[in-house]
Enzyme design. Sequence first.
Site, mmCIF file in Angstrom:
data_model
loop_
_atom_site.group_PDB
_atom_site.id
_atom_site.type_symbol
_atom_site.label_atom_id
_atom_site.label_comp_id
_atom_site.label_asym_id
_atom_site.label_seq_id
_atom_site.Cartn_x
_atom_site.Cartn_y
_atom_site.Cartn_z
ATOM 1 N N GLY A 7 -71.247 -77.152 -85.584
ATOM 2 C CA GLY A 7 -69.810 -76.785 -85.405
ATOM 3 C C GLY A 7 -69.419 -76.686 -83.495
ATOM 4 N N ASN B 4 -67.706 -79.356 -82.570
ATOM 5 C CA ASN B 4 -66.079 -80.108 -82.776
ATOM 6 C C ASN B 4 -65.347 -79.495 -82.916
ATOM 7 O OD1 ASN B 4 -65.926 -83.049 -82.469
ATOM 8 N ND2 ASN B 4 -67.581 -82.865 -83.465
ATOM 9 N N ILE C 121 -70.236 -84.736 -99.496
ATOM 10 C CA ILE C 121 -69.531 -85.898 -99.533
ATOM 11 C C ILE C 121 -68.711 -85.467 -100.776
ATOM 12 C CG2 ILE C 121 -69.218 -87.828 -101.717
ATOM 13 C CD1 ILE C 121 -71.611 -89.181 -101.080
ATOM 14 N N HIS D 2 -65.726 -89.117 -86.972
ATOM 15 C CA HIS D 2 -67.140 -89.884 -87.441
ATOM 16 C C HIS D 2 -68.041 -90.257 -86.484
ATOM 17 C CE1 HIS D 2 -69.970 -91.900 -90.036
ATOM 18 N NE2 HIS D 2 -69.830 -92.618 -89.297
ATOM 19 N N ASP E 10 -66.085 -92.131 -95.518
ATOM 20 C CA ASP E 10 -65.918 -92.677 -94.285
ATOM 21 C C ASP E 10 -65.366 -93.609 -94.046
ATOM 22 O OD1 ASP E 10 -67.778 -90.165 -93.070
ATOM 23 O OD2 ASP E 10 -69.541 -91.613 -93.346
ATOM 24 N N GLN F 294 -66.925 -87.645 -76.493
ATOM 25 C CA GLN F 294 -65.576 -87.871 -76.459
ATOM 26 C C GLN F 294 -65.363 -87.455 -77.660
ATOM 27 O OE1 GLN F 294 -64.516 -89.871 -74.141
ATOM 28 N NE2 GLN F 294 -65.740 -89.705 -73.129
ATOM 29 N N GLU F 295 -65.873 -87.103 -78.482
ATOM 30 C CA GLU F 295 -65.602 -86.864 -79.970
ATOM 31 C C GLU F 295 -64.699 -85.428 -80.373
ATOM 32 O OE1 GLU F 295 -68.322 -85.399 -83.308
ATOM 33 O OE2 GLU F 295 -70.139 -87.803 -82.785
HETATM 34 C C1 GAR Z 1 -70.702 -84.643 -85.340
HETATM 35 O O1 GAR Z 1 -71.302 -86.329 -84.440
HETATM 36 C C2 GAR Z 1 -69.564 -85.524 -86.307
HETATM 37 O O2 GAR Z 1 -68.956 -86.553 -85.843
HETATM 38 C C3 GAR Z 1 -70.616 -85.980 -87.778
HETATM 39 O O3 GAR Z 1 -71.375 -84.594 -87.367
HETATM 40 C C4 GAR Z 1 -71.613 -83.533 -86.107
HETATM 41 C C5 GAR Z 1 -71.131 -82.637 -86.296
HETATM 42 O O4 GAR Z 1 -71.103 -81.961 -84.886
HETATM 43 N N1 GAR Z 1 -70.269 -85.814 -88.785
HETATM 44 C C6 GAR Z 1 -70.528 -86.893 -90.022
HETATM 45 O O5 GAR Z 1 -71.267 -87.170 -89.634
HETATM 46 C C7 GAR Z 1 -69.611 -86.700 -90.791
HETATM 47 N N2 GAR Z 1 -69.856 -88.253 -91.580
HETATM 48 P P1 GAR Z 1 -70.691 -80.536 -84.553
HETATM 49 O O6 GAR Z 1 -71.305 -79.687 -86.197
HETATM 50 O O7 GAR Z 1 -71.448 -80.070 -83.935
HETATM 51 O O8 GAR Z 1 -69.470 -80.411 -84.642
#
Ligand code: GAR
Length: 208
Positions: A12, A14, A88, A105, A141, A169-170
Amino acid sequence: MIKAVVLLSGRGSNFKALLDADLPVTFSAAISNRPDAAGLEYAHAHGIPAVALDHKKFPTREAFDEALIAEIEKAGADLVVLAGYMRILTRAFVERYAGRLINIHPSLLPSFPGLHTHESALREGVKIHGCTVHFVTAALDHGPVVIQAAVPVLPDDTPETLAARVLAQEHRIYPQAVRWFAEGKLVISDGCVNVREQGVSQWVLATP
Ligand code: GAR
């Protein structure tokens, strides 16, 4: 203020970045398909309804997505934000939320869809890697790109060091994308996204 529902499956971070960004958004619920997802804690901490909907308890993907839709509708959502949501989605779900369903992604799409993107980037020897926020379509994706951030791949990178560089960066581009959506600035035309604002950049080049 728009209403947004966040779907997540794990850590979590993000979701936390979105909460920390002081966006013009009311998060009406956070829903996880994994009851033990750490990310739900951020919802608890912010007084946001946290819903654990265990996908293992549903006989089919369709039945699960129907229950997911029911929860989203109960909360109310102008936008559905996938933040590390690792399941999915059915076509019915994607079509229902078309144009108001976004994902982040960890690669520069269309390179490296699916899992293990950082391992794939290192194996292929690419020199630039990154992350993408995009509107979700029925193809995995894939979909109109809102914003991308690029990072260098360094000679001594491991999947972990590269993942950390991308994740930073995300946390920068996802709040930006959600802000643009909330402000009504995103326009999709011919499968491409533009931002209705002078001088904004839909890419970030990050130095190490
Ligand atoms: C992140 O790196 C996100 O981009 C990826 O999962 C991670 C979740 O991290 N998502 C995917 O791969 C979706 N295809 P988080 O739970 O710390 O946000």
